[in-house]
Scaffold this motif. Structure first.
Motif, PDB file in Angstrom:
ATOM      1  N   GLU A 147       0.744  -1.146  -0.018  1.00  0.00           N
ATOM      2  CA  GLU A 147       0.015  -0.050   0.189  1.00  0.00           C
ATOM      3  C   GLU A 147       0.995   1.291  -0.070  1.00  0.00           C
ATOM      4  OE1 GLU A 147      -3.319   0.318  -0.419  1.00  0.00           O
ATOM      5  OE2 GLU A 147      -3.527  -1.887  -0.229  1.00  0.00           O
ATOM      6  N   ALA A 148       1.949   1.265   0.834  1.00  0.00           N
ATOM      7  CA  ALA A 148       2.749   2.406   0.756  1.00  0.00           C
ATOM      8  C   ALA A 148       3.349   2.646  -0.599  1.00  0.00           C
ATOM      9  CB  ALA A 148       3.948   1.947   1.846  1.00  0.00           C
ATOM     10  N   LEU A 149       3.891   1.539  -1.281  1.00  0.00           N
ATOM     11  CA  LEU A 149       4.368   1.586  -2.529  1.00  0.00           C
ATOM     12  C   LEU A 149       3.337   2.312  -3.651  1.00  0.00           C
ATOM     13  CD1 LEU A 149       6.698   1.246  -4.768  1.00  0.00           C
ATOM     14  CD2 LEU A 149       5.845  -1.152  -4.874  1.00  0.00           C
ATOM     15  N   ASN A 150       2.135   1.701  -3.451  1.00  0.00           N
ATOM     16  CA  ASN A 150       1.010   2.349  -4.448  1.00  0.00           C
ATOM     17  C   ASN A 150       0.658   3.818  -4.179  1.00  0.00           C
ATOM     18  OD1 ASN A 150       0.984  -0.412  -5.632  1.00  0.00           O
ATOM     19  ND2 ASN A 150      -1.065  -0.813  -3.902  1.00  0.00           N
ATOM     20  N   ALA A 151       0.686   4.023  -2.854  1.00  0.00           N
ATOM     21  CA  ALA A 151       0.283   5.581  -2.491  1.00  0.00           C
ATOM     22  C   ALA A 151       1.804   6.372  -3.123  1.00  0.00           C
ATOM     23  CB  ALA A 151       0.093   5.626  -1.064  1.00  0.00           C
ATOM     24  N   ALA A 152       2.847   6.013  -2.943  1.00  0.00           N
ATOM     25  CA  ALA A 152       4.078   6.643  -3.252  1.00  0.00           C
ATOM     26  C   ALA A 152       4.113   6.950  -4.779  1.00  0.00           C
ATOM     27  CB  ALA A 152       5.417   5.811  -2.735  1.00  0.00           C
ATOM     28  N   LEU A 153       3.963   5.867  -5.463  1.00  0.00           N
ATOM     29  CA  LEU A 153       3.823   5.623  -7.032  1.00  0.00           C
ATOM     30  C   LEU A 153       2.652   6.851  -7.755  1.00  0.00           C
ATOM     31  CD1 LEU A 153       4.441   2.238  -7.828  1.00  0.00           C
ATOM     32  CD2 LEU A 153       6.119   4.089  -8.239  1.00  0.00           C
ATOM     33  N   LYS A 154       1.551   6.785  -6.823  1.00  0.00           N
ATOM     34  CA  LYS A 154       0.325   7.737  -7.270  1.00  0.00           C
ATOM     35  C   LYS A 154       0.809   9.145  -6.975  1.00  0.00           C
ATOM     36  CE  LYS A 154      -3.360   4.582  -6.382  1.00  0.00           C
ATOM     37  NZ  LYS A 154      -4.724   4.311  -5.699  1.00  0.00           N
ATOM     38  N   ALA A 155       1.495   9.303  -5.976  1.00  0.00           N
ATOM     39  CA  ALA A 155       1.901  10.894  -5.604  1.00  0.00           C
ATOM     40  C   ALA A 155       3.206  11.135  -6.517  1.00  0.00           C
ATOM     41  CB  ALA A 155       2.726  10.693  -4.352  1.00  0.00           C
ATOM     42  N   LEU A 156       4.010  10.273  -7.050  1.00  0.00           N
ATOM     43  CA  LEU A 156       5.118  10.548  -8.054  1.00  0.00           C
ATOM     44  C   LEU A 156       4.368  10.839  -9.454  1.00  0.00           C
ATOM     45  CD1 LEU A 156       7.790   8.174  -7.203  1.00  0.00           C
ATOM     46  CD2 LEU A 156       7.658  10.701  -6.707  1.00  0.00           C
ATOM     47  N   LYS A 157       3.174  10.286  -9.799  1.00  0.00           N
ATOM     48  CA  LYS A 157       2.529  10.638 -10.846  1.00  0.00           C
ATOM     49  C   LYS A 157       1.985  11.988 -10.994  1.00  0.00           C
ATOM     50  CE  LYS A 157       0.855   5.937 -12.141  1.00  0.00           C
ATOM     51  NZ  LYS A 157      -0.268   4.914 -12.252  1.00  0.00           N
TER      52      LYS A 157
END
Length: 623
Positions: A245-255
């Motif tokens: 979940e942390a990886l998904n949230a971080a990737l959404k923020a980087l988008k």
């Protein structure tokens, strides 16, 4: 035009009707019991009209008499409302101008005259706030919150009062109630969003953020920046408990924001843990191109755990090459070169940053380079001293406040995603010269003459000693260095200039002194010369002991050399004065003994005239 035509037509019709009545010759008969009344038709019509008019006025008079009490009450109520509105108007003006007494007077009048009005309650609440009566203010806002028209205003007042009391739970409750109203209140939604951020409820904060954007409370760029910050904060919180979940949230923020440092660090660490090293490298390099940060450099090196120090320099050089002119790139490369003991290259890398006004970390890094290469030298201490007064290093800054770590929102203003990595504002005076760093930090340093070898000068002719020599000898003999003097305080070594100054002040009071026995005086002269030669040596030993404690020998070497030259010059001048005085005394009298005279206010027998050591000198001289 049409009105004129209508008036003419109406007048013409009335004229024709009157002519018609006049041409009629009939009678109108009215019987009332046994009586009968007859008249012509025109007169009968006029009488009927008069009766109708009289009846109308009678009815109007009766209605007026019946409505007179109600009209009187309405007029009184209108005057009361007018006075109440006037009091409210003047009270609000007094509150705005800060006139507490006038505001309180008008608030009482408004409550008495128009207590049911919302503006009267608002005036009462604001007057209570102005006077510091929080209980009355809370009561007024609570009454306003019970009225449908002023419920939003009352809830906001209760929210403000709760925050002033420090009751954040009650404040959040009032904001939630205001946000649930049919009307859109931006402050309520912002307060709810801030409370959710403080509670670290990032999903609820994201939902509130989306709702605020739909209602028009936020622009699209601000919403995207805030959303990226909230997603990055969610990734940081779930880093250890829920890595996916942390990886998904971080990737959404980087988008949304590819240069968001915390999101890049979270995503890189998660990807590296999963074995996707190349993507982690690309994420860090992309974030570095947007905003270089020292944590990105550390994370970049963490991707190569088995690399040697030389290989780490190569990796950092590749990362720094993406932004070669940035300060963070040079600092990261210099640290890697220092770890590889490439001192010359590290110093050359930091040279552009260490030229004008280096920051504290630049000074400390230069000190580390000098210490690692040459040890704790004077140049190392100079860099350490410059670091104490150097400008501040870059930090996360928002609303003029710097933070050691990234946070998703600014605590002062409550804005989300506004922290930037930059140099904090400078509020202190810049260090003008690096050479004065130690003097500014530790205060003025005493002059430290360098001990010199005693020179073999020929003995001076036997003559009465000079005043400066006598005073210097008396002080040295009566209070040696490091021992308490007659006053109960530790005696400090006195320089020749201080002794000469004291001797001149005493000589102006006592007049003149002639010594009787030249043999005894020659012995005193030899002792005086010995004391004068040993005095700088003792002072040098004590000062250099203090200097060793401070660790500033290298920085104060120049000052010590200058002080030594000044000391030697003053000793030479004193020696010339001694020879001149001896020559004059020897030529004036060889066998004459002059009486010793003292001014009455400075008699040697007076216990308060001078210190015990000075009285001991005079006693020896007059025996």
């Amino acid at each position: 035009m049409w009105r004129i035509l209508l008036f003419l037509l109406g007048t013409l019709a009335l004229a024709f009707f009157c002519i018609f009545l006049v041409e009629q010759h009939g009678l109108v008969s009215v019987s009332l019991g046994s009586r009968a009344y007859e008249t012509s038709l025109p007169v009968g019509l006029l009488a009927l009209l008069a009766v109708l008019v009289a009846l109308y006025f009678c009815i109007r008079l009766l209605v007026f008499l019946l409505r007179l009490p109600l009209a009187t009450f309405a007029m009184s109520r209108a005057r009361r409302d007018a006075k109440g509105r006037t009091a409210i108007s003047k009270g609000l003006v007094a509150v705005a101008s800060g006139d507490l007494h006038a505001a309180a007077r008008h608030a009482q009048a408004a409550e008495r005259l128009a207590g049911h009005e919302p503006l009267a309650l608002l005036l009462k609440a604001q007057t209570a706030q102005l006077s510091g009566n929080r209980v009355a203010a809370k009561e007024a806002f609570a009454r306003m919150s019970e009225v449908a028209d002023t419920r939003g205003l009352g809830l906001r007042g209760l929210f403000v009062e709760a925050r002033r009391r420090g009751d954040h739970g009650a404040a959040h409750q009032h904001a939630a109630q205001a946000a649930a109203l049919d009307v859109f209140l931006p402050w309520a939604h912002e307060a709810t969003l801030m409370a959710q951020c403080q509670a670290r409820d990032w999903m609820a904060a994201l939902a509130t953020l989306e709702r605020n954007h739909r209602l028009g409370a936020m622009d699209a760029p601000d919403m995207r920046r805030a959303k990226a910050a909230l997603l990055a904060a969610r990734g940081l919180d779930l880093h250890d408990s829920q890595p996916q979940e942390a990886l998904n949230a971080a990737l959404k923020a980087l988008k949304i924001d590819p240069g968001l440092t915390p999101a890049a660090l979270t995503a890189a660490s998660m990807l590296f843990a999963e074995g996707r090293k190349r993507r982690a490298v690309r994420i860090i390099e992309t974030a570095w191109q947007k905003l270089p940060h020292p944590d990105l450099a550390d994370a970049y090196l963490a991707l190569y755990p088995s690399a040697s120090t030389v290989e780490r320099v190569k990796h950092i050089a590749r990362l720094a090459g993406l932004m070669p002119d940035h300060e963070e790139a040079k600092v990261a490369l210099a640290r890697a070169q220092l770890g590889a003991r490439q001192f010359a290259e590290a110093r050359q890398t930091l040279e552009p940053l260490a030229g004008a006004r280096p920051t504290a970390r630049i000074c400390l890094l230069m000190a580390e380079i000098e210490e690692a290469e040459h040890g704790m030298t004077g140049l190392t201490r100079e860099w350490l001293a410059r670091a104490a007064r150097a400008p501040r290093d870059p930090a996360w800054v928002a609303d003029g406040t710097s933070f050691p770590h990234w946070v998703p929102f600014a605590p002062e203003s409550g804005r989300i995603g506004v922290l930037v990595w930059e140099h904090p504002p400078e509020w202190i005076e810049a260090l003008p010269r690096p050479t004065n760093a130690l003097a500014r930090i530790e205060g003025p340093q005493p002059s430290l003459p360098v001990a010199s070898e005693p020179t073999s000068t020929p003995p001076a002719p036997v003559a009465p000693p000079s005043v400066a020599a006598v005073v210097e000898t008396g002080v040295s003999a009566s209070a040696p260095s490091g021992q308490p003097n007659g006053e109960g305080e530790p005696a400090r070594p006195r320089s020749v200039d201080e002794g000469a100054h004291a001797a001149n002040s005493m000589g102006s009071d006592m007049g003149g002194i002639l010594i009787k026995e030249q043999e005894a005086e020659s012995a005193r002269k030899a002792r005086n010369a010995k004391e004068i030669n040993e005095l700088p040596l003792r002072r040098n030993e004590a000062d250099f002991a203090n200097l060793a404690d401070r660790g500033n020998k290298a920085d104060l070497a120049n000052e010590a050399q200058l002080a030594n030259e000044a000391q030697l010059g003053s000793e030479a001048q004193l020696g010339s004065e001694v020879l001149a005085n001896e020559a004059r005394a020897g030529a004036a009298s060889a066998n004459r003994i002059a009486p010793v005279t003292f001014p009455l206010e400075r008699a040697p027998d007076d216990p308060g005239a001078a210190p015990a050591s000075t009285k001991e000198i005079w006693r020896r001289l007059t025996e």
